[in-house]
Motif scaffolding. Structure first.
Motif, PDB file in Angstrom:
ATOM      1  N   ASP A  23     -10.253 120.908  43.027  1.00 35.42           N
ATOM      2  CA  ASP A  23      -9.722 121.923  43.529  1.00 35.42           C
ATOM      3  C   ASP A  23      -9.518 121.804  45.232  1.00 35.42           C
ATOM      4  N   PHE A  73      -1.896 122.235  36.229  1.00 33.64           N
ATOM      5  CA  PHE A  73      -2.000 122.942  37.514  1.00 33.64           C
ATOM      6  C   PHE A  73      -0.481 123.022  38.220  1.00 33.64           C
ATOM      7  N   ASP A  92     -13.479 122.316  37.856  1.00 36.61           N
ATOM      8  CA  ASP A  92     -12.383 121.477  38.443  1.00 36.61           C
ATOM      9  C   ASP A  92     -13.040 121.079  39.793  1.00 36.61           C
ATOM     10  N   THR A  96      -8.249 127.259  38.423  1.00 35.91           N
ATOM     11  CA  THR A  96      -8.530 127.314  36.975  1.00 35.91           C
ATOM     12  C   THR A  96      -8.380 128.644  36.714  1.00 35.91           C
ATOM     13  N   ALA A 120      -8.348 124.955  31.794  1.00 31.44           N
ATOM     14  CA  ALA A 120      -8.562 126.081  32.624  1.00 31.44           C
ATOM     15  C   ALA A 120      -9.997 126.352  32.273  1.00 31.44           C
TER      16      ALA A 120
END
Length: 197
Positions: free
Chosen positions: A113, A17, A110, A149, A106
């Motif tokens: 986030d 990320f 997530d 993502t 990805a």
């Protein structure tokens, strides 16, 4: 001769990320091996194998070059194989592992986030908007912020395309300069991977 690029030791979702670090790793790995492939291949030919330096050659302003210098000397198969197996393919493998790992990150959910709350608030605000294009033709414009993502997935699609282009170009130089190599980089790289199992 260059050293193979090693895979980052801290391969985790935060590495992926942090797109700046990810792109820097890929860029530096490509620059040290693939972008300088001609230099790396030239280093495989030992200068001592050509005729030794002759001081009288500097007394003539424009000497004619010997025919051996006009044509490129092909790099022997064993020397090529050693370079491919110890430098080029391990670097490609490291980049492939990083791209593959980050692609799995990805495509996974997530939970960490940091922008999820802000994005949900914007979506609620967008649902409450009244759109009247007669009064404001731009009122229907809404650019939702993508989850990280999706941003990572888009970056990795681009990096996969770049990687394919770089490998094709590199293999073109290798095939031109070296003896007895496979016709495509995919065949050579797959053969090397199989031999490591």
């Amino acid at each position: 001769m260059s050293q193979p690029t090693s895979r980052p030791t801290q391969l985790n979702p935060q590495f992926c990320f942090n797109t700046r670090v990810l792109r820097d790793f890929l860029r530096l790995s490509r620059a040290s091996i693939d972008d300088s492939i001609s230099t790396n291949l030239n280093a495989l030919l030992t200068p001592a194998s050509t005729s030794p330096f002759n001081p009288s050659s500097t007394s003539i302003r424009n000497p004619t070059l010997p025919s051996s210098l006009l044509t490129r000397q092909p790099i022997p198969h064993q020397t090529t194989r050693a370079f491919l197996e110890s430098v080029l393919f391990p670097s490609w493998s490291s980049r492939s592992e990083v791209i593959s790992y980050c692609t799995s990150v990805a495509t996974s959910p997530d939970p960490d986030d940091p922008d999820v709350i802000e994005r949900e608030a914007m979506n609620r605000k967008d649902a409450d908007r009244i759109i009247d294009e007669r009064l404001d033709p731009y009122s229907a414009r809404f650019f939702p912020k993508e989850p990280r993502t999706q941003q990572l997935a888009a970056l990795l699609r681009n990096e996969n395309a770049v990687e394919s282009i770089v490998r094709n170009r590199t293999w073109g130089v290798v095939a031109e300069r070296c003896q007895d190599v496979e016709p495509t980089w995919e065949q050579a790289f797959d053969k090397w991977r199989e031999s490591r199992k």
